[in-house]
Design a protein around this motif. Structure first.
Motif, PDB file in Angstrom:
ATOM      1  N   TRP A  10      21.225  12.893  17.460  1.00 25.00           N
ATOM      2  CA  TRP A  10      19.934  12.729  16.814  1.00 25.00           C
ATOM      3  C   TRP A  10      19.305  11.424  17.258  1.00 25.00           C
ATOM      4  CZ3 TRP A  10      19.444   8.505  13.621  1.00 25.00           C
ATOM      5  CH2 TRP A  10      20.587   8.015  13.005  1.00 25.00           C
ATOM      6  N   ASN A  18      16.393  25.210  18.207  1.00 25.75           N
ATOM      7  CA  ASN A  18      15.143  25.294  18.963  1.00 25.75           C
ATOM      8  C   ASN A  18      15.189  26.589  19.766  1.00 25.75           C
ATOM      9  OD1 ASN A  18      14.170  22.774  18.104  1.00 25.75           O
ATOM     10  ND2 ASN A  18      15.472  21.753  19.591  1.00 25.75           N
ATOM     11  N   ARG A  25      12.446  21.374   8.454  1.00 28.09           N
ATOM     12  CA  ARG A  25      13.188  22.404   9.202  1.00 28.09           C
ATOM     13  C   ARG A  25      14.692  22.168   9.095  1.00 28.09           C
ATOM     14  NH1 ARG A  25       9.057  21.370  12.942  1.00 28.09           N
ATOM     15  NH2 ARG A  25      10.501  20.192  14.238  1.00 28.09           N
ATOM     16  N   THR A  29       7.698  19.953   9.061  1.00 32.83           N
ATOM     17  CA  THR A  29       8.190  18.753   9.717  1.00 32.83           C
ATOM     18  C   THR A  29       9.620  18.968  10.195  1.00 32.83           C
ATOM     19  OG1 THR A  29       9.071  17.816   7.683  1.00 32.83           O
ATOM     20  CG2 THR A  29       6.771  17.289   8.228  1.00 32.83           C
ATOM     21  N   LYS A  30      10.084  18.068  11.041  1.00 33.96           N
ATOM     22  CA  LYS A  30      11.457  18.118  11.522  1.00 33.96           C
ATOM     23  C   LYS A  30      12.436  18.015  10.348  1.00 33.96           C
ATOM     24  CE  LYS A  30      13.525  15.070  14.671  1.00 33.96           C
ATOM     25  NZ  LYS A  30      13.477  14.294  15.892  1.00 33.96           N
TER      26      LYS A  30
END
Length: 135
Positions: free
Chosen positions: A70, A58, A10, A6-7
């Motif tokens: 964010w 990314n 990570r 999941t974000k």
């Protein structure tokens, strides 16, 4: 088996990898308590302290992107200069940490290249090697 990537996962992994890299370079790393805009604080050589927001990079083949804002459920948050001093990003694919001073980061993201451009353009290009932690 293993945890779903999941974000949040990570981001937590990136924070740990960044902290470990600073420690391996001999820095003291502090973990703030409470809800702060920064993830870690690093004691620098001159006994100054730097507030660092940790991010997962990314990876896009020849470049990487550190998000410098964010997105919440109903809002986007853009960090302010009095909240953090640096963005640090961990690139899983390169297993490297990159650090960007707040003043150099863009309002929403910071993009840098891992490789030379095909047309040899260098003006306005941020090369990853210039931001690698410990270099």
């Amino acid at each position: 088996m293993g945890k779903k990537q999941t974000k949040k996962y990570r981001g937590e992994l990136a924070e740990e990898k960044i902290a470990v890299d600073f420690i391996e370079l001999g820095y003291t790393v502090l973990d703030p308590r409470g809800r702060e805009k920064y993830d870690i604080v690093v004691q620098l050589e001159d006994d100054e302290f730097a507030k660092i927001q940790c991010k997962h990079i990314n990876f896009k083949q020849d470049y990487g992107v550190i998000k410098t804002s964010w997105q919440g459920r109903n809002e986007e948050y853009v960090y302010k200069s009095n909240e953090i001093d640096y963005f640090a990003g961990w690139c899983k694919e390169k297993d490297e940490v990159y650090i960007v001073p707040f003043e150099e980061a863009g309002r929403r993201s910071f993009r840098f290249r891992f490789e030379e451009t095909k047309n040899s353009q260098s003006k306005g290009i941020n090369y990853a090697e210039n931001y690698k932690l410990g270099e």
